[in-house]
Design a protein around this motif. Structure first.
Motif, mmCIF file in Angstrom:
data_model
loop_
_atom_site.group_PDB
_atom_site.id
_atom_site.type_symbol
_atom_site.label_atom_id
_atom_site.label_comp_id
_atom_site.label_asym_id
_atom_site.label_seq_id
_atom_site.Cartn_x
_atom_site.Cartn_y
_atom_site.Cartn_z
ATOM 1 N N ALA A 1 0.836 -1.207 0.000
ATOM 2 C CA ALA A 1 0.000 0.000 0.000
ATOM 3 C C ALA A 1 0.871 1.258 0.000
ATOM 4 O O ALA A 1 0.588 2.210 -0.728
ATOM 5 C CB ALA A 1 -0.928 -0.007 1.205
ATOM 6 N N MET A 2 1.938 1.243 0.795
ATOM 7 C CA MET A 2 2.853 2.395 0.814
ATOM 8 C C MET A 2 3.529 2.574 -0.536
ATOM 9 O O MET A 2 3.682 3.702 -1.026
ATOM 10 C CB MET A 2 3.892 2.235 1.918
ATOM 11 C CG MET A 2 3.347 2.407 3.311
ATOM 12 S SD MET A 2 4.610 2.350 4.578
ATOM 13 C CE MET A 2 4.869 0.587 4.716
ATOM 14 N N GLY B 1 2.366 1.630 -3.496
ATOM 15 C CA GLY B 1 1.366 2.130 -4.428
ATOM 16 C C GLY B 1 1.082 3.606 -4.235
ATOM 17 O O GLY B 1 0.911 4.345 -5.210
ATOM 18 N N PHE B 2 1.056 4.046 -2.993
ATOM 19 C CA PHE B 2 0.816 5.462 -2.713
ATOM 20 C C PHE B 2 1.960 6.323 -3.253
ATOM 21 O O PHE B 2 1.731 7.343 -3.902
ATOM 22 C CB PHE B 2 0.664 5.671 -1.202
ATOM 23 C CG PHE B 2 0.296 7.064 -0.824
ATOM 24 C CD1 PHE B 2 -0.980 7.544 -1.035
ATOM 25 C CD2 PHE B 2 1.230 7.914 -0.256
ATOM 26 C CE1 PHE B 2 -1.333 8.845 -0.689
ATOM 27 C CE2 PHE B 2 0.894 9.211 0.098
ATOM 28 C CZ PHE B 2 -0.381 9.674 -0.120
ATOM 29 N N VAL B 3 3.198 5.901 -3.038
ATOM 30 C CA VAL B 3 4.364 6.651 -3.518
ATOM 31 C C VAL B 3 4.385 6.676 -5.049
ATOM 32 O O VAL B 3 4.654 7.721 -5.652
ATOM 33 C CB VAL B 3 5.675 6.057 -2.951
ATOM 34 C CG1 VAL B 3 6.887 6.613 -3.642
ATOM 35 C CG2 VAL B 3 5.748 6.296 -1.456
ATOM 36 N N GLY C 1 1.777 6.433 -7.042
ATOM 37 C CA GLY C 1 0.678 7.286 -7.476
ATOM 38 C C GLY C 1 1.014 8.762 -7.371
ATOM 39 O O GLY C 1 0.758 9.531 -8.298
ATOM 40 N N ILE C 2 1.600 9.171 -6.260
ATOM 41 C CA ILE C 2 1.988 10.579 -6.076
ATOM 42 C C ILE C 2 3.080 10.961 -7.073
ATOM 43 O O ILE C 2 3.046 12.040 -7.668
ATOM 44 C CB ILE C 2 2.451 10.834 -4.625
ATOM 45 C CG1 ILE C 2 1.290 10.623 -3.654
ATOM 46 C CG2 ILE C 2 3.060 12.220 -4.468
ATOM 47 C CD1 ILE C 2 0.139 11.598 -3.845
ATOM 48 N N SER C 3 4.048 10.067 -7.286
ATOM 49 C CA SER C 3 5.134 10.340 -8.238
ATOM 50 C C SER C 3 4.595 10.508 -9.647
ATOM 51 O O SER C 3 5.023 11.408 -10.381
ATOM 52 C CB SER C 3 6.161 9.204 -8.218
ATOM 53 O OG SER C 3 6.715 9.058 -6.940
ATOM 54 N N GLU D 1 1.613 11.488 -10.511
ATOM 55 C CA GLU D 1 0.910 12.766 -10.594
ATOM 56 C C GLU D 1 1.886 13.931 -10.717
ATOM 57 O O GLU D 1 1.649 14.864 -11.481
ATOM 58 C CB GLU D 1 0.016 12.962 -9.374
ATOM 59 C CG GLU D 1 -1.217 12.089 -9.394
ATOM 60 C CD GLU D 1 -2.211 12.455 -8.306
ATOM 61 O OE1 GLU D 1 -2.143 13.578 -7.776
ATOM 62 O OE2 GLU D 1 -3.071 11.610 -8.001
ATOM 63 N N ILE E 1 -4.966 11.224 -11.026
ATOM 64 C CA ILE E 1 -5.223 9.844 -11.438
ATOM 65 C C ILE E 1 -6.507 9.733 -12.262
ATOM 66 O O ILE E 1 -6.576 8.970 -13.230
ATOM 67 C CB ILE E 1 -5.246 8.889 -10.230
ATOM 68 C CG1 ILE E 1 -5.315 7.424 -10.681
ATOM 69 C CG2 ILE E 1 -6.382 9.209 -9.286
ATOM 70 C CD1 ILE E 1 -4.102 6.941 -11.371
#
Length: 47
Positions: free
Chosen positions: A22-23, A25-27, A29-31, A33, A40
């Protein structure tokens, strides 16, 4: 006899890997963007 820990369901092993992924995927996703300048939903064509 040693009892083996079950690797399915809500175990410490499963929850640890779930949190790590999960961490990650979050990193990612932010990268994405930040690199593209789009959110997204815009990247998926929903907005």
């Amino acid at each position: 006899m040693d009892a083996q820990e079950n690797k399915f369901g809500f175990t410490n092993f499963a929850e640890t890997w779930n949190g790590r992924l999960a961490m990650l995927g979050f990193v990612i996703g932010i990268s994405t963007e930040l690199i593209t300048g789009q959110g997204i939903l815009s990247q998926l064509g929903l907005m």
